[in-house]
Design a protein around this motif. Sequence first.
Motif, short mmCIF file in Angstrom:
data_model
loop_
_atom_site.label_atom_id
_atom_site.label_comp_id
_atom_site.label_asym_id
_atom_site.label_seq_id
_atom_site.Cartn_x
_atom_site.Cartn_y
_atom_site.Cartn_z
N ALA A 1 -29.38 7.31 18.72
CA ALA A 1 -28.87 5.88 18.40
C ALA A 1 -27.83 5.59 17.76
CB ALA A 1 -30.28 5.35 17.56
N GLU A 2 -27.57 6.37 16.68
CA GLU A 2 -26.48 6.59 15.86
C GLU A 2 -25.16 6.56 16.98
OE1 GLU A 2 -23.79 8.56 12.21
OE2 GLU A 2 -25.80 9.33 12.88
N LEU A 3 -25.09 7.52 17.70
CA LEU A 3 -23.99 7.89 18.76
C LEU A 3 -23.86 6.44 19.68
CD1 LEU A 3 -21.85 9.36 20.03
CD2 LEU A 3 -23.58 10.29 21.57
N ALA A 4 -24.84 5.86 20.20
CA ALA A 4 -24.62 4.47 20.70
C ALA A 4 -24.04 3.45 19.76
CB ALA A 4 -25.94 4.01 21.30
N ALA A 5 -24.54 3.27 18.46
CA ALA A 5 -23.67 2.29 17.47
C ALA A 5 -22.32 2.77 17.44
CB ALA A 5 -24.50 2.38 16.47
N GLN A 6 -21.85 4.14 17.20
CA GLN A 6 -20.49 4.67 17.02
C GLN A 6 -19.66 4.23 18.21
OE1 GLN A 6 -19.27 5.16 14.34
NE2 GLN A 6 -20.99 5.71 13.09
N THR A 7 -20.33 4.49 19.52
CA THR A 7 -19.56 4.12 20.68
C THR A 7 -19.14 2.71 20.75
OG1 THR A 7 -20.80 5.98 21.76
CG2 THR A 7 -19.39 4.43 23.16
N ARG A 8 -20.11 1.89 20.36
CA ARG A 8 -19.89 0.39 20.30
C ARG A 8 -18.88 0.10 19.36
NH1 ARG A 8 -25.53 0.22 20.93
NH2 ARG A 8 -25.82 -0.23 18.72
N ARG A 9 -18.76 0.63 18.00
CA ARG A 9 -17.84 0.69 17.12
C ARG A 9 -16.52 1.02 17.40
NH1 ARG A 9 -17.46 4.32 11.63
NH2 ARG A 9 -15.63 3.37 10.62
N VAL A 10 -16.27 2.15 18.15
CA VAL A 10 -14.93 2.65 18.64
C VAL A 10 -14.44 1.58 19.69
CG1 VAL A 10 -13.89 4.22 20.04
CG2 VAL A 10 -15.51 5.13 18.44
N GLU A 11 -15.26 1.02 20.37
CA GLU A 11 -14.69 -0.11 21.56
C GLU A 11 -14.33 -1.16 20.68
OE1 GLU A 11 -14.16 0.29 24.70
OE2 GLU A 11 -14.86 2.50 24.39
N ALA A 12 -15.19 -1.50 19.77
CA ALA A 12 -14.85 -2.99 18.84
C ALA A 12 -13.45 -2.70 17.98
CB ALA A 12 -15.75 -3.20 17.81
N SER A 13 -13.08 -1.26 17.56
CA SER A 13 -12.12 -0.89 16.86
C SER A 13 -10.96 -0.86 17.78
CB SER A 13 -12.39 0.16 16.01
OG SER A 13 -13.32 0.30 15.35
N ARG A 14 -10.99 -0.61 18.92
CA ARG A 14 -9.86 -0.47 19.97
C ARG A 14 -9.52 -1.82 20.18
NH1 ARG A 14 -12.03 2.97 22.98
NH2 ARG A 14 -10.76 4.76 22.21
N THR A 15 -10.60 -2.80 20.36
CA THR A 15 -10.03 -4.20 20.85
C THR A 15 -9.47 -4.88 19.51
OG1 THR A 15 -12.25 -4.35 22.21
CG2 THR A 15 -10.90 -6.35 21.51
N TYR A 16 -9.83 -4.65 18.22
CA TYR A 16 -9.19 -4.94 17.10
C TYR A 16 -7.84 -4.55 16.95
CZ TYR A 16 -8.32 -5.25 11.94
OH TYR A 16 -7.79 -5.49 10.85
N LEU A 17 -7.38 -3.38 17.31
CA LEU A 17 -6.17 -2.94 17.19
C LEU A 17 -5.48 -3.52 18.26
CD1 LEU A 17 -3.90 -0.97 16.17
CD2 LEU A 17 -4.90 0.80 17.84
N GLU A 18 -5.96 -3.77 19.57
CA GLU A 18 -5.12 -4.46 20.63
C GLU A 18 -4.88 -5.91 20.09
OE1 GLU A 18 -7.36 -3.98 24.06
OE2 GLU A 18 -6.97 -1.82 24.07
N MET A 19 -5.60 -6.53 19.59
CA MET A 19 -5.34 -7.80 19.16
C MET A 19 -4.55 -7.98 18.03
SD MET A 19 -7.07 -9.50 21.77
CE MET A 19 -6.84 -11.24 20.79
N ALA A 20 -4.98 -6.93 17.00
CA ALA A 20 -3.78 -7.01 15.77
C ALA A 20 -2.57 -6.83 16.28
CB ALA A 20 -4.17 -6.06 14.86
N GLN A 21 -2.32 -5.77 17.29
CA GLN A 21 -1.00 -5.61 17.66
C GLN A 21 -0.28 -6.71 18.31
OE1 GLN A 21 0.75 -2.26 17.19
NE2 GLN A 21 2.60 -3.70 17.79
#
Length: 504
Positions: free
Chosen positions: A395-415
Amino acid sequence: MRSRLTLLAFLLPLVLVLQSCMFGPNYRRPEIETMEKYRFGEKVARDIADTAWWEQFGDPILNELIRIALVENKDIRIATARIEEFQGRYGATRSELFPQIGGDASAERLRSTAFVWPRGLGGIDPYYSYYQVSINANWEIDIWGRIRRLSEAARHQLFASEAARRATILTLVTSVASSYINLLILDRQLEIARATAATRRDTLEVFRMRYEGGVISQLELAQIESQYETAVAAIPPLESSIAQQENALAVLLGRNPGPIARGRELAKLELPMVSAGLPSELLMRRPDLREAEQNLISANAQIGAARALYFPRISLTGVLGVASTQLATLFTGPAYMAAFGVLTSVPIFTAGGIAGQVKQAEARHEQALVGYQRAIQIAFREVEDSLIAVQKNRAELAAQTRRVEASRTYLEMAQLRYDEGYISFIEVLDAQRTLFEAETTQAQTRGRVFNSLVDLYKSLGGGWVVEADRIIGQMETGRQENKSTPKDGNVMDAADHERTKTEP
């Protein structure tokens, strides 16, 4: 002669009847309070736990490393030698049930005392020779079962040593698998750290040119430099941990410290499924529990052996041979001699010695009983812990995977917003840091998922331990037939890799 045969014909049935009784309690499996089911069990196929489960990860290098460890690991060899030790101990103890036959031969030159050969008698030589050849036999009649109880104890100690070897195999396989997974975790973290450092180095070069051109301030340049050095500083500890993990894994393989080959990446390993089954099955599936029960049976038999010391020890003895003062007449009729008898040893006063031995045996039995019960409780706890770890880590891995995707989107939008001039680069740095932490944590969590599965296989035991033992036999045979393994044993070379690809 006829009277002797009649006596022998009478004594043998009597001995057999007397040997049918034994002192001490016969073993009965103690009442065990088992669980009806596990709280966090899963209803999936259970037969995977009875096969070589490590092959389910789909990594041929891991399969090869485990095969090497099963043959080369020093703990396995020690456990195997310990089995041979207990085999010898059991054979030596059991031999006392049978007559012990030996032979003696002697030649002596003696001088008689003057009281036998008075001085002054001419022509009489006080010196003479004495020759003797004999066969002697001794057979302790195990009326009270002392020797049989000792043999029973030694036999179950042998069984315990065999179970201990299986437990060593269980621990070794899971240790190799966990060490390899931890190595892949560190590899992934090092990959993330190097990629982050490379990205920040490129960014730093751009910002230095902007600073030299007067576009940005020294404050912004210092922020970029700080983030870059932070990423660079994370690399050496990971490289050190990788080298140490490789050394630890090499020792498990029975080799000197050195590099370890890799197969699949951590993210490409397959996740096998396994069920805990019924709690009562642990009593037969786990070798450490079988070892604890065999030790309990052995301790139970020791009580009977100690109690039998209160009673007489009866032995049949006999000597058959020849004796003469002249070598030439040693094997003539008059030189023959024979003696048969019954030797009885009765304890009358031991100052509490026998009582102390009985008390020791009973106390050891109590320790073995409580140890067996405690081992079962620990086994139940380990299965429960492993099951909940598997579920929650997934369950934690599924949440961490969603967190990585959200963090990658956050970086793309910030850039993108920084390029358009809406935000400062500080927010871009924060997005990079967030993604770095998210990817690092994801790698750790993914590794915990695999390690929790390994722990579950270890806590369940199962038929795969027998499968691993079979692999040891096959590898031992192959090693004797083929001596082409590199002597230094530090690195798996290209030939090893090619063999790995072709082996099932």
